[in-house]
Design an enzyme around this catalytic site. Structure first.
Site, PDB file in Angstrom:
ATOM      1  N   CYS A 148      -4.361  -4.048  -7.156  1.00  0.00           N
ATOM      2  CA  CYS A 148      -3.858  -2.856  -7.851  1.00  0.00           C
ATOM      3  C   CYS A 148      -3.107  -3.166  -9.146  1.00  0.00           C
ATOM      4  CB  CYS A 148      -2.981  -2.056  -6.899  1.00  0.00           C
ATOM      5  SG  CYS A 148      -3.815  -1.782  -5.333  1.00  0.00           S
ATOM      6  N   HIS A 162      -0.835   3.262 -11.053  1.00  0.00           N
ATOM      7  CA  HIS A 162      -1.950   3.017 -10.143  1.00  0.00           C
ATOM      8  C   HIS A 162      -2.090   4.220  -9.210  1.00  0.00           C
ATOM      9  CE1 HIS A 162      -4.380   1.556  -6.958  1.00  0.00           C
ATOM     10  NE2 HIS A 162      -3.389   1.412  -6.118  1.00  0.00           N
ATOM     11  N   ASN A 174      -8.532   5.909  -4.242  1.00  0.00           N
ATOM     12  CA  ASN A 174      -7.900   4.652  -4.652  1.00  0.00           C
ATOM     13  C   ASN A 174      -8.983   3.595  -4.839  1.00  0.00           C
ATOM     14  OD1 ASN A 174      -6.592   2.188  -4.830  1.00  0.00           O
ATOM     15  ND2 ASN A 174      -5.052   2.666  -3.290  1.00  0.00           N
TER      16      ASN A 174
END
Lengths: 341, 75
Positions: free
Chosen positions: A116, A266, A296
């Protein structure tokens, strides 16, 4: 006048198959459609087809950059791929992508392994290579197929993660002002086991025992070949590190909080983002939560979010935008950018 | 007893506020991964302390959550 690295364009690719909340709710009846949406902010996630790999998505994303005429193949001097789900242990997936895209043989191509925080690292690497005069034109691709690591019954991660790739074109621009940077980075490897695929590397090679599923302490069945995420500890880590990182970046760049035009973190899930937004006291209209339809995608969320916000007019050329990535490693990083699409 | 905390816990557990007492029982069914993360956020917001996710996963009732918070606050 010096060469400064700048972000010139972004193109994303999402696999065709959309895993919807309706489908997830059928599998996990205790979580209804509304609850999944309310908690995650996600309506659907893109999932790779069987046999579809990171290189396939990366090629599709980069091809869009060429189709949109953001750049031409002949000018690319370096291809960088960030992934934790490569096609092979070796060679580097970036080499395969060079060939598939028919990029010149005179280019550099390499992978690096981060999650991430990967996009922030990619910008730092590309900036360094451009501003030291090594290259003028770089394609940075962030791409993941995390869903291949997920146990089908693991609702805690299947609701959140999706697959996808984002290609960013960076080039040298003659100017005085910084278009990317400065950077803040952080690492805490003591948290490695908080988000991990335990088996499949050389520490624990795949054998007959690694496929056996066991009920973990959160009541969910997983094998060591599956991704394990201690959501609670990752959440605590985020609350602990991210606000401080934002302060550190503002101090380092001598920027006032109010001078930042927009914040793109993120895109983990809405709940985590909202909690961070409130804690850091970022106004709603300056804060990006837009992964409802891509979920995600790990290192690809920040460029995907950036592309959408630019296309929607929420970010304009030369706006000061703060980017922050945090997660698996544990690893975190933040920077300031001005796009020039 | 922190009223704001109990109100938010009722929301997290999708339960009527009147039923939320220190004895309210928590299980893997009503206190799942989403609820645990939401509780961590709530504790951070109201009490400005962090409790461990591992400890929180083990609690059996609301009173135990408050004892974890008190421990984290050094009380």
């Amino acid at each position: 006048m010096n060469n400064k690295a700048c972000i010139k364009g972004i193109a994303s690719y999402l696999p065709d198959y959309q895993l919807t909340n309706e489908e997830l709710s059928e599998k996990y009846p205790e979580w209804n459609v509304e609850k999944i949406y309310k908690k995650t902010g996600i309506s659907s996630r893109s999932i790779v087809a069987p046999g579809e790999c990171v290189s396939d998505m990366a090629v599709a994303a980069a091809q869009k950059l060429f189709n949109k005429k953001v750049c031409v193949k002949e000018e690319i001097e370096c291809l960088i791929l960030c992934t934790q789900s490569p096609d092979y242990f070796l060679p580097s997936t970036a080499c395969i992508i060079q060939d598939r895209l028919e990029l010149p043989k005179g280019i550099a191509a390499f992978d690096y392994n981060l999650g991430c925080s990967g996009y922030i690292y990619g910008l730092a690497i590309a900036k360094s290579l451009i501003e030291t005069g090594i290259f003028n034109n770089i394609i940075l691709i962030t791409a993941e197929t995390y869903t291949k690591y997920l146990n089908p019954t693991d609702k805690s991660v299947r609701t959140i993660f999706g697959d996808g790739a984002a290609a960013t074109f960076l080039c040298a621009k003659k100017c005085e002002e910084e278009m990317i940077g400065p950077f803040i980075f952080g690492t805490d490897g003591s948290g490695a086991e908080k988000l991990i695929v335990p088996a499949g590397g050389h520490r624990r090679p795949i054998d007959s025992s690694t496929a056996i599923e066991l009920v973990c302490d959160d009541g969910i069945k997983r094998s060591p070949e599956n991704l394990y995420m201690d959501g609670a500890e990752i959440f605590n880590f985020t609350l602990d590190r991210v606000p401080q990182m934002i302060k550190d970046l503002l101090n380092k760049s001598e920027t006032k909080f109010d001078d930042v035009g927009y914040f793109i973190f993120h895109q983990a899930n809405r709940f985590m983002l909202e909690t961070l937004r409130k804690k850091i006291k970022i106004p709603k209209d300056k804060f990006c939560i837009n992964n409802e339809y891509f979920a995600n995608t790990v290192s690809a969320t920040i460029p995907m979010a950036l592309e959408i916000e630019f296309n929607d007019g929420k970010i304009k050329n030369n706006d000061l935008v703060m980017l922050a990535g945090f997660g698996v490693g544990l690893s975190w990083g933040a920077t300031l950018i001005k796009v020039l699409f | 007893m922190n009223e704001a905390f109990l109100e938010e816990m009722a929301e997290i557990l999708e339960e009527d506020i009147g039923n939320i007492t220190p004895d309210y029982s928590l299980s893997k069914e009503n206190f799942d991964s989403l609820a645990i993360v939401a509780t961590l956020a709530l504790i951070d917001d109201i009490f400005e302390v962090t409790v461990s996710g591992k400890e929180l996963r083990k609690v059996k009732d609301i009173g135990s959550i408050l004892r974890l918070v008190e421990k984290a606050m050094g009380k």
